[in-house]
Design an enzyme around this catalytic site. Structure first.
Site, PDB file in Angstrom:
ATOM      1  N   GLU A 149       0.771  -3.544  20.969  1.00 50.89           N
ATOM      2  CA  GLU A 149       1.395  -3.163  19.725  1.00 50.89           C
ATOM      3  C   GLU A 149       2.078  -1.833  19.576  1.00 50.89           C
ATOM      4  O   GLU A 149       0.874  -0.692  19.738  1.00 50.89           O
ATOM      5  CB  GLU A 149       0.484  -3.392  18.207  1.00 50.89           C
ATOM      6  N   SER A 188       0.819  -1.211   0.072  1.00 49.31           N
ATOM      7  CA  SER A 188      -0.013  -0.146   0.164  1.00 49.31           C
ATOM      8  C   SER A 188       0.847   1.291   0.114  1.00 49.31           C
ATOM      9  O   SER A 188       0.439   2.364  -0.268  1.00 49.31           O
ATOM     10  CB  SER A 188      -0.731   0.001   1.124  1.00 49.31           C
TER      11      SER A 188
HETATM   12  P1  0O2 Z   1      -6.476   0.515  13.262  1.00 49.85           P
HETATM   13  O1  0O2 Z   1      -6.521   0.380  14.709  1.00 49.85           O
HETATM   14  O2  0O2 Z   1      -7.667   1.451  12.899  1.00 49.85           O
HETATM   15  O3  0O2 Z   1      -5.209   1.389  12.939  1.00 49.85           O
HETATM   16  P2  0O2 Z   1      -3.131  -6.478   8.306  1.00 49.85           P
HETATM   17  O4  0O2 Z   1      -3.839  -7.934   8.518  1.00 49.85           O
HETATM   18  O5  0O2 Z   1      -1.699  -6.782   7.586  1.00 49.85           O
HETATM   19  O6  0O2 Z   1      -3.672  -5.135   7.942  1.00 49.85           O
HETATM   20  P3  0O2 Z   1      -1.769  -7.150  10.581  1.00 49.85           P
HETATM   21  O7  0O2 Z   1      -1.205  -8.524  10.401  1.00 49.85           O
HETATM   22  O8  0O2 Z   1      -3.022  -7.380  11.866  1.00 49.85           O
HETATM   23  O9  0O2 Z   1      -2.451  -6.298   9.822  1.00 49.85           O
HETATM   24  O10 0O2 Z   1      -0.718  -6.512  11.472  1.00 49.85           O
HETATM   25  P4  0O2 Z   1       0.051  -4.953  10.904  1.00 49.85           P
HETATM   26  O11 0O2 Z   1       0.577  -5.384   9.595  1.00 49.85           O
HETATM   27  O12 0O2 Z   1       1.064  -4.938  11.942  1.00 49.85           O
HETATM   28  O13 0O2 Z   1      -1.115  -3.843  10.894  1.00 49.85           O
HETATM   29  C1  0O2 Z   1      -1.664  -3.665  12.073  1.00 49.85           C
HETATM   30  C2  0O2 Z   1      -2.099  -2.137  11.975  1.00 49.85           C
HETATM   31  O14 0O2 Z   1      -0.834  -1.344  11.550  1.00 49.85           O
HETATM   32  C3  0O2 Z   1      -3.251  -1.679  11.542  1.00 49.85           C
HETATM   33  O15 0O2 Z   1      -4.206  -1.678  12.546  1.00 49.85           O
HETATM   34  C4  0O2 Z   1      -2.828  -0.231  11.283  1.00 49.85           C
HETATM   35  O16 0O2 Z   1      -2.847   0.858  12.326  1.00 49.85           O
HETATM   36  C5  0O2 Z   1      -1.306  -0.477  10.678  1.00 49.85           C
HETATM   37  N1  0O2 Z   1      -1.413  -0.541   9.245  1.00 49.85           N
HETATM   38  C6  0O2 Z   1      -0.959  -1.693   8.638  1.00 49.85           C
HETATM   39  N2  0O2 Z   1      -0.952  -1.669   7.143  1.00 49.85           N
HETATM   40  C7  0O2 Z   1      -1.497  -0.465   6.925  1.00 49.85           C
HETATM   41  C8  0O2 Z   1      -1.640   0.171   5.707  1.00 49.85           C
HETATM   42  O17 0O2 Z   1      -1.478  -0.384   4.652  1.00 49.85           O
HETATM   43  N3  0O2 Z   1      -2.082   1.507   5.708  1.00 49.85           N
HETATM   44  C9  0O2 Z   1      -2.213   2.178   7.149  1.00 49.85           C
HETATM   45  N4  0O2 Z   1      -2.852   3.336   6.964  1.00 49.85           N
HETATM   46  N5  0O2 Z   1      -2.123   1.569   8.277  1.00 49.85           N
HETATM   47  C10 0O2 Z   1      -1.854   0.356   8.276  1.00 49.85           C
HETATM   48  P5  0O2 Z   1      -5.753  -1.887  11.839  1.00 49.85           P
HETATM   49  O18 0O2 Z   1      -6.192  -3.014  12.227  1.00 49.85           O
HETATM   50  O19 0O2 Z   1      -5.899  -1.475  10.570  1.00 49.85           O
HETATM   51  O20 0O2 Z   1      -6.516  -0.881  12.716  1.00 49.85           O
END
Ligand code: 0O2
Length: 212
Positions: free
Chosen positions: A140, A115
């Site tokens: 986290e 992204s």
């Molecule tokens: P919130 O609380 O609304 O921010 P995934 O399934 O890859 O999306 P995963 O494996 O649970 O996520 O863990 P990861 O990759 O560490 O991502 C967790 C959090 O990182 C997300 O929380 C976002 O806060 C941030 N994040 C990850 N990828 C992106 C992205 O492409 N764009 C943005 N803006 N933030 C990202 P949540 O769950 O989205 O919720």
């Protein structure tokens, strides 16, 4: 799960977020009192909303009994830095702490997501003391620069607006913006020493005035 039970489940996470914000802000004060540059610009935190937890569980097919294990960001802390180099310094500060047990690192700074997302994630265990005794909860901690945060916050709202299906044109502009963020961070790093000196002397001056 009824709402009262949700509150009971989320309460230790709320405590963890409150305590960590307090402790991390204290690090800032310590650096300042010692006349040193602080790699932490500011700290934020939140407990994930019930609806976001449920959305994530549905998206990843997580059963209720494994929620606390598999939803890693129920307690979320965000540390904002000025410079990319500060991210590693903050990560080292976290690794040295006796109250955090690091279990996973996701380095999306060196390994940018498709992204365009860049940030350094530390998943750790943190113990809170409840009336039922000590409870270890996952937290986290996202570490990123102000520029990375600007991009991520904007992209997050667009994801929300377009319900996860950002149109190609908008996606292309976000990709351009992600490259501009890398260029900006690189440029800021190149004048880092000068900015750090200037900020340190102005912050120290302010502190001295406050102390009189
Ligand atoms: P919130 O609380 O609304 O921010 P995934 O399934 O890859 O999306 P995963 O494996 O649970 O996520 O863990 P990861 O990759 O560490 O991502 C967790 C959090 O990182 C997300 O929380 C976002 O806060 C941030 N994040 C990850 N990828 C992106 C992205 O492409 N764009 C943005 N803006 N933030 C990202 P949540 O769950 O989205 O919720």
């Amino acid at each position: 799960m009824d709402i009262l039970l949700w509150h009971k489940v989320l309460s230790p996470y709320e405590m963890a977020v409150d305590e960590l914000i307090l402790k991390l802000n204290h690090i800032k004060q310590e650096f300042l009192m010692n006349g040193k540059y602080c790699p932490i610009e500011h700290v934020m935190g939140r407990v994930k909303s019930i609806s976001s937890i449920l959305d994530k569980m549905q998206k990843k097919s997580i059963p209720m009994e494994r929620m606390e294990e598999l939803v890693e960001d129920i307690a979320g802390i965000r540390i904002i830095c000025q410079f990319v180099e500060d991210i590693d310094r903050v990560s080292a500060l976290l690794a040295e702490r006796s109250d955090l047990k690091i279990i996973e690192i996701k380095d999306y700074v060196r390994n940018q997501k498709e992204s365009g997302y860049r940030s350094y994630h530390v998943v750790a265990l943190y113990t809170v003391n409840t009336i039922e005794g000590p409870r270890e909860v996952q937290v986290e901690i996202q570490i990123r620069t102000m520029a990375m945060d600007f991009w991520a916050t904007t992209e997050h709202s667009l994801q929300y607006k377009y319900k996860g299906a950002i149109p190609e044109k908008v996606g292309a502009r976000l990709a351009n913006a992600a490259n501009a963020i890398i260029a900006l961070d690189t440029e800021m790093s190149s004048v880092r020493d000068e900015i750090m000196d200037a900020q340190l002397s102005s912050k120290m001056k302010y502190k001295l005035v406050e102390d009189i």
